[in-house]
Write a protein that holds these residues in place. Structure first.
Motif, PDB file in Angstrom:
ATOM      1  N   LEU A 276       0.816  -1.081   0.026  1.00  0.00           N
ATOM      2  CA  LEU A 276      -0.046   0.095  -0.033  1.00  0.00           C
ATOM      3  C   LEU A 276       0.949   1.253  -0.106  1.00  0.00           C
ATOM      4  O   LEU A 276       1.851   1.335   0.784  1.00  0.00           O
ATOM      5  CB  LEU A 276      -1.089  -0.034   1.133  1.00  0.00           C
ATOM      6  N   ALA A 277       0.672   2.178  -0.820  1.00  0.00           N
ATOM      7  CA  ALA A 277       1.415   3.465  -0.894  1.00  0.00           C
ATOM      8  C   ALA A 277       0.953   4.411   0.233  1.00  0.00           C
ATOM      9  O   ALA A 277      -0.172   4.101   0.789  1.00  0.00           O
ATOM     10  CB  ALA A 277       1.090   4.206  -2.230  1.00  0.00           C
ATOM     11  N   GLY A 278       1.890   5.354   0.462  1.00  0.00           N
ATOM     12  CA  GLY A 278       1.468   6.480   1.205  1.00  0.00           C
ATOM     13  C   GLY A 278       0.195   7.004   1.230  1.00  0.00           C
ATOM     14  O   GLY A 278      -0.218   7.451   0.099  1.00  0.00           O
ATOM     15  N   GLY A 279      -0.710   7.261   2.230  1.00  0.00           N
ATOM     16  CA  GLY A 279      -2.203   7.674   2.019  1.00  0.00           C
ATOM     17  C   GLY A 279      -3.058   6.698   1.497  1.00  0.00           C
ATOM     18  O   GLY A 279      -4.461   7.008   1.087  1.00  0.00           O
ATOM     19  N   GLU A 280      -2.735   5.557   1.171  1.00  0.00           N
ATOM     20  CA  GLU A 280      -3.774   4.358   0.585  1.00  0.00           C
ATOM     21  C   GLU A 280      -4.247   3.596   1.673  1.00  0.00           C
ATOM     22  O   GLU A 280      -3.393   2.969   2.511  1.00  0.00           O
ATOM     23  CB  GLU A 280      -2.840   3.703  -0.616  1.00  0.00           C
ATOM     24  N   PHE A 281      -5.338   3.366   1.739  1.00  0.00           N
ATOM     25  CA  PHE A 281      -5.757   2.394   2.596  1.00  0.00           C
ATOM     26  C   PHE A 281      -6.540   1.335   2.376  1.00  0.00           C
ATOM     27  O   PHE A 281      -6.984   1.593   0.802  1.00  0.00           O
ATOM     28  CB  PHE A 281      -6.754   3.184   3.728  1.00  0.00           C
ATOM     29  N   LYS A 282      -6.937   0.377   2.782  1.00  0.00           N
ATOM     30  CA  LYS A 282      -7.716  -0.952   2.335  1.00  0.00           C
ATOM     31  C   LYS A 282      -8.718  -1.451   3.618  1.00  0.00           C
ATOM     32  O   LYS A 282      -8.025  -1.663   4.476  1.00  0.00           O
ATOM     33  CB  LYS A 282      -6.600  -2.040   2.080  1.00  0.00           C
ATOM     34  N   ALA A 283      -9.782  -1.456   3.316  1.00  0.00           N
ATOM     35  CA  ALA A 283     -10.756  -2.066   4.139  1.00  0.00           C
ATOM     36  C   ALA A 283     -11.142  -3.724   3.947  1.00  0.00           C
ATOM     37  O   ALA A 283     -11.197  -4.020   2.766  1.00  0.00           O
ATOM     38  CB  ALA A 283     -12.097  -1.204   4.198  1.00  0.00           C
ATOM     39  N   PHE A 284     -11.060  -4.286   5.017  1.00  0.00           N
ATOM     40  CA  PHE A 284     -11.465  -5.737   4.955  1.00  0.00           C
ATOM     41  C   PHE A 284     -12.628  -6.027   5.812  1.00  0.00           C
ATOM     42  O   PHE A 284     -12.496  -5.701   6.952  1.00  0.00           O
ATOM     43  CB  PHE A 284     -10.367  -6.870   5.373  1.00  0.00           C
ATOM     44  N   THR A 285     -13.838  -6.741   5.239  1.00  0.00           N
ATOM     45  CA  THR A 285     -14.802  -6.914   5.848  1.00  0.00           C
ATOM     46  C   THR A 285     -15.087  -8.585   6.006  1.00  0.00           C
ATOM     47  O   THR A 285     -15.201  -9.247   4.976  1.00  0.00           O
ATOM     48  CB  THR A 285     -16.316  -6.382   5.477  1.00  0.00           C
ATOM     49  N   ALA A 286     -15.338  -9.192   7.211  1.00  0.00           N
ATOM     50  CA  ALA A 286     -15.488 -10.653   7.212  1.00  0.00           C
ATOM     51  C   ALA A 286     -16.621 -10.698   8.247  1.00  0.00           C
ATOM     52  O   ALA A 286     -17.010 -10.169   9.352  1.00  0.00           O
ATOM     53  CB  ALA A 286     -14.373 -11.229   7.615  1.00  0.00           C
ATOM     54  N   THR A 287     -17.401 -12.058   8.176  1.00  0.00           N
ATOM     55  CA  THR A 287     -18.285 -12.516   9.065  1.00  0.00           C
ATOM     56  C   THR A 287     -17.892 -13.592   9.849  1.00  0.00           C
ATOM     57  O   THR A 287     -17.447 -14.658   9.169  1.00  0.00           O
ATOM     58  CB  THR A 287     -19.765 -12.992   8.296  1.00  0.00           C
ATOM     59  N   ILE A 288     -17.627 -13.616  11.030  1.00  0.00           N
ATOM     60  CA  ILE A 288     -16.894 -14.405  11.838  1.00  0.00           C
ATOM     61  C   ILE A 288     -17.905 -15.004  13.018  1.00  0.00           C
ATOM     62  O   ILE A 288     -18.370 -14.129  13.613  1.00  0.00           O
ATOM     63  CB  ILE A 288     -15.677 -13.805  12.491  1.00  0.00           C
ATOM     64  N   THR A 289     -17.794 -16.178  13.252  1.00  0.00           N
ATOM     65  CA  THR A 289     -18.470 -16.798  14.352  1.00  0.00           C
ATOM     66  C   THR A 289     -17.482 -16.893  15.557  1.00  0.00           C
ATOM     67  O   THR A 289     -16.677 -17.716  15.453  1.00  0.00           O
ATOM     68  CB  THR A 289     -19.210 -18.343  14.091  1.00  0.00           C
ATOM     69  N   VAL A 290     -17.795 -16.220  16.608  1.00  0.00           N
ATOM     70  CA  VAL A 290     -16.721 -16.123  18.001  1.00  0.00           C
ATOM     71  C   VAL A 290     -17.398 -17.367  18.620  1.00  0.00           C
ATOM     72  O   VAL A 290     -18.404 -17.556  19.143  1.00  0.00           O
ATOM     73  CB  VAL A 290     -17.022 -14.968  18.563  1.00  0.00           C
ATOM     74  N   THR A 291     -16.416 -18.223  19.137  1.00  0.00           N
ATOM     75  CA  THR A 291     -16.402 -19.184  19.946  1.00  0.00           C
ATOM     76  C   THR A 291     -15.246 -19.043  21.071  1.00  0.00           C
ATOM     77  O   THR A 291     -14.313 -18.719  20.481  1.00  0.00           O
ATOM     78  CB  THR A 291     -16.217 -20.439  19.260  1.00  0.00           C
ATOM     79  N   GLY A 292     -15.573 -19.427  22.389  1.00  0.00           N
ATOM     80  CA  GLY A 292     -14.709 -19.386  23.416  1.00  0.00           C
ATOM     81  C   GLY A 292     -14.296 -17.888  23.777  1.00  0.00           C
ATOM     82  O   GLY A 292     -13.788 -17.535  24.908  1.00  0.00           O
ATOM     83  N   GLY A 293     -15.612 -16.640  23.592  1.00  0.00           N
ATOM     84  CA  GLY A 293     -15.662 -15.494  23.863  1.00  0.00           C
ATOM     85  C   GLY A 293     -14.359 -14.638  23.597  1.00  0.00           C
ATOM     86  O   GLY A 293     -14.299 -13.656  24.529  1.00  0.00           O
ATOM     87  N   MET A 294     -13.679 -14.919  22.572  1.00  0.00           N
ATOM     88  CA  MET A 294     -12.323 -14.265  22.130  1.00  0.00           C
ATOM     89  C   MET A 294     -12.290 -13.881  20.716  1.00  0.00           C
ATOM     90  O   MET A 294     -12.345 -14.992  19.950  1.00  0.00           O
ATOM     91  CB  MET A 294     -11.257 -14.758  23.008  1.00  0.00           C
TER      92      MET A 294
END
Length: 328
Positions: A276-294
């Motif tokens: 990623l160049a300076g001033g460049e951003f990237k967003a990542f979205t995921a659906t996660i099932t949490v087990t174990g409370g963390m």
């Protein structure tokens, strides 16, 4: 006395062969010598007028009473009304044992008994013929079915168990920044400190101190993009969450310097060595099932300050949402 009583007494005296005694006196000596049973006539009979005895005398004359050979020694005169025709001769009725009636009764009883035994024997199987089919029983009155009320099972509605209370909606928005930087409204801050309680039952932080990699570039009007916290090698950021399904969005990049991003969310890799160049951003979205409370976010085997976090957005999903972890 009534005429019927006098007739009965006359017949009784004629049957015993007794002669009429003088009124009020003893029986004649000839009758006593002959051994016949006699006796004085009662005074009320002797005192009866002779006219009352005329019908009796006529009947005795018609039946032959007082004649020789008839078994009586009575010599009482028979008085006949003057001018009356002589009564017709009538044969004396013989009174004997009713043999004919007895014979008829015996025959009828025998026929009835034979008919009864025929009915009884008709229902018995024949011993001499084992293959004989027993006769059908006599047809009796037909049984009339009586309607019986059959209880109908009525289903009783079972109250449904109350559903478990749904957890309150959870939506965490955390901005990574150095201490003292401006915080957007409705956001929480992370300064790179070690995992600990942050208030409001929230617990999040790093596995080691990362505050030395927190920076404010000051080159962007959006405070979420102006500040960052970079990863140390082997660094992991964690947050305590109830077991559920979540939609998680992570923004990586740097407003001033170039970076190489490697990102894993809940163990699911989102990118590896992404330049990623300076001033460049990237967003990542995921659906996660949490087990174990963390929930854990890391850069796998990335180098120090190779991956830089700008912010993270965590939102719990409804129960009917798909339960798979996916990369967006």
């Amino acid at each position: 006395l009534s005429p019927y009583t006098r007739i009965c007494l006359s017949h009784w005296r004629a049957a015993l062969g007794a002669a009429p005694a003088p009124r009020g006196g003893p029986a004649p000596a000839a009758a006593r010598a002959a051994g016949t049973r006699t006796g004085p006539i009662p005074a009320r009979i002797a005192a009866a007028p002779s006219a009352a005895l005329e019908p009796l005398a006529k009947r005795q004359a018609a039946r032959g009473v007082g004649e020789p050979g008839r078994g009586t020694t009575s010599s009482a005169p028979v008085r006949v009304r003057p001018g009356a025709p002589p009564p017709p001769a009538r044969a004396r009725r013989r009174r004997g044992f009713p043999v004919a009636g007895l014979a008829i009764s015996v025959v009828l009883l025998a026929l009835l008994g034979l008919a009864g035994w025929t009915v009884v024997l008709g229902h018995l199987p024949f011993r001499d013929d084992p293959t004989a089919t027993p006769p059908k029983p006599l047809a009796g009155p037909k049984a009339v079915p009586v309607p019986v009320a059959v209880p109908v099972a009525v289903p009783v509605p079972v109250p449904a168990k109350p559903a478990a209370p749904r957890p309150p909606p959870l939506h965490l928005r955390i901005d990574f920044q150095p201490a003292g930087a401006r915080l957007p409204d409705g956001w929480l801050s992370d300064h790179g400190a070690v995992f600990a309680a942050r208030g409001k039952d929230l617990n999040y932080g790093w596995n080691r101190d990362h505050s030395d990699l927190a920076s404010n570039r000051g080159l962007n009007s959006d405070p979420r993009l102006a500040t960052i916290v970079g990863f140390h090698a082997g660094g992991v950021w964690q947050v305590a969450l109830p077991d559920a399904r979540y939609e998680i969005t992570v923004l990586v990049g740097d407003a001033k310097h170039a970076s190489v991003a490697t990102l894993r969310i809940g163990g699911v890799e989102q990118c590896r060595k992404l330049a990623l160049a300076g001033g460049e951003f990237k967003a990542f979205t995921a659906t996660i099932t949490v087990t174990g409370g963390m929930l854990a976010i890391d850069q796998d085997d990335g180098n120090d300050n190779a991956t830089r976090l700008a912010y993270i957005d965590i939102e719990r999903l409804d129960d009917d949402a798909p339960a798979d972890a996916q990369k967006k």
